[in-house]
Design a protein around this motif. Structure first.
Motif, PDB file in Angstrom:
ATOM      1  N   PRO A  17       0.825  -1.216   0.000  1.00  0.00           N
ATOM      2  CA  PRO A  17       0.000   0.000   0.000  1.00  0.00           C
ATOM      3  C   PRO A  17       0.855   1.261   0.000  1.00  0.00           C
ATOM      4  O   PRO A  17       1.965   1.286   0.557  1.00  0.00           O
ATOM      5  N   ALA A  18       0.326   2.310  -0.626  1.00  0.00           N
ATOM      6  CA  ALA A  18       0.980   3.612  -0.653  1.00  0.00           C
ATOM      7  C   ALA A  18      -0.098   4.672  -0.808  1.00  0.00           C
ATOM      8  O   ALA A  18      -1.196   4.378  -1.307  1.00  0.00           O
ATOM      9  N   PRO A  19       0.156   5.911  -0.406  1.00  0.00           N
ATOM     10  CA  PRO A  19      -0.857   6.963  -0.550  1.00  0.00           C
ATOM     11  C   PRO A  19      -1.221   7.203  -2.012  1.00  0.00           C
ATOM     12  O   PRO A  19      -0.419   6.975  -2.914  1.00  0.00           O
ATOM     13  N   GLY A  20      -2.463   7.672  -2.215  1.00  0.00           N
ATOM     14  CA  GLY A  20      -2.900   8.031  -3.560  1.00  0.00           C
ATOM     15  C   GLY A  20      -3.561   6.889  -4.292  1.00  0.00           C
ATOM     16  O   GLY A  20      -3.754   5.789  -3.766  1.00  0.00           O
ATOM     17  N   ASP A  21      -3.927   7.153  -5.532  1.00  0.00           N
ATOM     18  CA  ASP A  21      -4.635   6.178  -6.362  1.00  0.00           C
ATOM     19  C   ASP A  21      -3.657   5.098  -6.817  1.00  0.00           C
ATOM     20  O   ASP A  21      -2.674   5.381  -7.502  1.00  0.00           O
ATOM     21  N   ALA A  22      -3.956   3.854  -6.483  1.00  0.00           N
ATOM     22  CA  ALA A  22      -3.066   2.735  -6.796  1.00  0.00           C
ATOM     23  C   ALA A  22      -3.432   2.046  -8.103  1.00  0.00           C
ATOM     24  O   ALA A  22      -2.762   1.078  -8.490  1.00  0.00           O
ATOM     25  N   ARG A  23      -4.455   2.525  -8.766  1.00  0.00           N
ATOM     26  CA  ARG A  23      -4.936   1.792  -9.941  1.00  0.00           C
ATOM     27  C   ARG A  23      -3.842   1.586 -10.985  1.00  0.00           C
ATOM     28  O   ARG A  23      -3.661   0.477 -11.504  1.00  0.00           O
ATOM     29  N   SER A  24      -3.087   2.626 -11.314  1.00  0.00           N
ATOM     30  CA  SER A  24      -2.075   2.495 -12.369  1.00  0.00           C
ATOM     31  C   SER A  24      -0.960   1.542 -11.950  1.00  0.00           C
ATOM     32  O   SER A  24      -0.441   0.774 -12.778  1.00  0.00           O
ATOM     33  N   ALA A  44      -1.185  -6.784   2.549  1.00  0.00           N
ATOM     34  CA  ALA A  44      -2.300  -6.303   3.358  1.00  0.00           C
ATOM     35  C   ALA A  44      -2.245  -4.795   3.536  1.00  0.00           C
ATOM     36  O   ALA A  44      -1.173  -4.189   3.625  1.00  0.00           O
ATOM     37  N   GLY A  45      -3.420  -4.185   3.588  1.00  0.00           N
ATOM     38  CA  GLY A  45      -3.567  -2.746   3.716  1.00  0.00           C
ATOM     39  C   GLY A  45      -4.567  -2.240   2.706  1.00  0.00           C
ATOM     40  O   GLY A  45      -5.174  -3.028   1.957  1.00  0.00           O
ATOM     41  N   GLU A  46      -4.766  -0.928   2.633  1.00  0.00           N
ATOM     42  CA  GLU A  46      -5.783  -0.357   1.757  1.00  0.00           C
ATOM     43  C   GLU A  46      -5.179   0.273   0.523  1.00  0.00           C
ATOM     44  O   GLU A  46      -4.173   0.999   0.592  1.00  0.00           O
ATOM     45  N   TYR A  47      -5.839   0.036  -0.616  1.00  0.00           N
ATOM     46  CA  TYR A  47      -5.452   0.599  -1.908  1.00  0.00           C
ATOM     47  C   TYR A  47      -6.648   1.347  -2.470  1.00  0.00           C
ATOM     48  O   TYR A  47      -7.725   0.771  -2.658  1.00  0.00           O
ATOM     49  N   GLN A  48      -6.484   2.648  -2.737  1.00  0.00           N
ATOM     50  CA  GLN A  48      -7.514   3.410  -3.428  1.00  0.00           C
ATOM     51  C   GLN A  48      -7.424   3.091  -4.918  1.00  0.00           C
ATOM     52  O   GLN A  48      -6.341   3.135  -5.512  1.00  0.00           O
ATOM     53  N   VAL A  49      -8.573   2.755  -5.534  1.00  0.00           N
ATOM     54  CA  VAL A  49      -8.570   2.349  -6.945  1.00  0.00           C
ATOM     55  C   VAL A  49      -9.585   3.205  -7.693  1.00  0.00           C
ATOM     56  O   VAL A  49     -10.794   3.084  -7.477  1.00  0.00           O
ATOM     57  N   GLY A  50      -9.097   4.070  -8.575  1.00  0.00           N
ATOM     58  CA  GLY A  50      -9.940   5.066  -9.213  1.00  0.00           C
ATOM     59  C   GLY A  50     -10.654   4.616 -10.468  1.00  0.00           C
ATOM     60  O   GLY A  50     -11.413   5.403 -11.051  1.00  0.00           O
ATOM     61  N   ASP A  51     -10.439   3.381 -10.908  1.00  0.00           N
ATOM     62  CA  ASP A  51     -11.139   2.889 -12.104  1.00  0.00           C
ATOM     63  C   ASP A  51     -10.978   1.368 -12.154  1.00  0.00           C
ATOM     64  O   ASP A  51     -10.339   0.769 -11.288  1.00  0.00           O
ATOM     65  N   THR A  52     -11.509   0.770 -13.205  1.00  0.00           N
ATOM     66  CA  THR A  52     -11.538  -0.680 -13.325  1.00  0.00           C
ATOM     67  C   THR A  52     -10.139  -1.260 -13.512  1.00  0.00           C
ATOM     68  O   THR A  52      -9.343  -0.755 -14.321  1.00  0.00           O
TER      69      THR A  52
END
Length: 412
Positions: free
Chosen positions: A73-80, A107-115
């Protein structure tokens, strides 16, 4: 002596009219009985064997892919970042088991901005658990979208031009694996085929469905099968037919299928998928947590979907012989009306197995759409606070088995 004693176990496990449709025989195996269709006198149809459902046509353990990419995990949108790792694995050669490798999300949270898209065979996306302390992917895009989409190419069963032949039998009963064709020269063991049922106007009239807008051509439905043997004009396929083919109602035909562009050996594992939303009836957010389209011999296991509007897992468009197990759909967010909250949905494909899954507050928890063909199985599944029924939804879905599934309905 011992071989002779075991010989009955190698005979067809069948029994006659008037006996239970399913029973355990002396060999400890399921035996299937015969029945007559409504308004028919002859008991010629046999309860189909549903053991062909699931990964690799059933009875095969799900594989484990080696990890070849690892993300944290890292801050920001992880989608790319996640998509790039999927794309790198997609370029690797497939190993002897058909797998390329797994992308492991720590383990941890990933923000995902698209499919997130998987469009190559042999790719696995794996987390470190479906619980609140596991790997969490949060869908942040404020429009209806899939969070994870697995998708192959092509359309339909890919009929090979010039291979279609008429089924010659006057009746091919439910439960059959062998039938005659006008010419068998185009077929060999191992061929993927479509067994096409072609009802006529007499069928529509007998069912009295013209008043509901049914037309015969719109119910020409192909059943995906594989050829086991060809002996003269007799074709034997790998799984029983789940809908009768009768000459008086239009008969049917057989053609070779080309399914090379489907993806296979794809796995989605051990993830918690969450959709952001802006209100209890918001519909501009994550809609399907995992969608498989034109995907075969793949699996979704240990995945929890939270707040999605349509489904935890949806299998669509010739997605066949897949396993969905130990998954959950929790706290869906949408309006409570048609076309929403189909927790574990099948709207195209055959031979799929949903087992040990859980849903809550859905409308149709364990459901197949119109014109789907089996065998398809929901086994050992449970739901609570349902607001509608399970099973086939809409028109002429065949070959559905719900075995030890339980839904507790919401009382208002």
């Amino acid at each position: 002596g011992d071989a002779d004693a075991m010989e009955p176990c190698h005979a067809p496990l069948i029994h006659g009219e008037g006996e239970p449709l399913a029973a355990i025989n002396a060999c400890g195996q399921l035996s299937y009985g015969v029945y007559a269709n409504r308004d028919d006198r002859d008991a010629i149809h046999r309860l189909p064997d549903f053991s062909f459902a699931g990964y690799r046509r059933g009875g095969v353990a799900l594989p484990t892919a080696d990890v070849v990419e690892t993300l944290s995990p890292a801050p920001g949108d992880a989608r790319s970042r996640i998509q790039a790792a999927i794309d790198r694995v997609s370029e690797l050669p497939r190993g002897p088991t058909g797998l390329r490798g797994a992308v492991l999300l720590r383990a941890g949270e990933y923000q995902v901005g698209d499919t997130l898209r998987i469009e190559a065979s042999g790719v696995v996306l794996r987390g470190e658990g479906q619980g609140t302390q596991g790997t969490i992917l949060t869908a942040t895009r404020p429009v209806q979208h899939d969070l994870i989409a697995v998708e192959g190419g092509g359309e339909g069963l890919g009929e090979v031009q010039g291979t279609r032949v008429r089924i010659a039998d006057a009746v091919v009963p439910v439960g059959s694996v062998t039938f005659a064709v006008d010419a068998s020269d185009a077929f060999s063991p191992g061929d993927d085929v479509g067994v096409l049922r072609t009802p006529n106007q007499r069928w529509i009239d007998t069912l009295d469905m013209a008043r509901w807008g049914w037309s015969a051509g719109s119910y020409h439905i192909a059943h995906e099968r594989r050829v086991v043997s060809v002996e003269g004009d007799q074709i034997t396929v790998d799984a029983p037919l789940v809908d009768a083919i009768e000459e008086r109602f239009g008969g049917g035909s057989l053609f070779r299928a080309n399914l090379e562009n489907r993806v296979e050996q794809v796995g989605i594992e051990d993830l918690r998928l969450i959709s952001n939303y802006r209100g209890n009836t918001d519909e501009d957010h994550g809609w399907k947590a995992v969608r498989l389209r034109r995907t075969a011999h793949s699996w979704v296991r240990g995945v929890t979907a939270v707040h999605f509007g349509y489904s935890a897992v949806s299998l669509e468009d010739q997605s066949s012989f897949n396993t969905v197990q130990e998954c959950a759909m929790l706290a869906p967010v949408s309006q409570v009306t048609g076309g929403r909250r189909y927790a574990f949905n099948l709207s195209g494909g055959t031979g799929n197995l949903f087992q040990r899954n859980y849903a809550e507050a859905s409308r149709h928890d364990f459901v197949s759409g119109a014109r789907t063909t089996g065998p398809n199985v929901w086994l050992d599944c449970y739901s609570r606070a349902s607001s509608n029924d399970d099973g086939p939804h809409h028109r002429w879905a065949t070959g559905v088995l719900l075995d030890n599934t339980q839904s507790l309905f919401l009382h208002v």
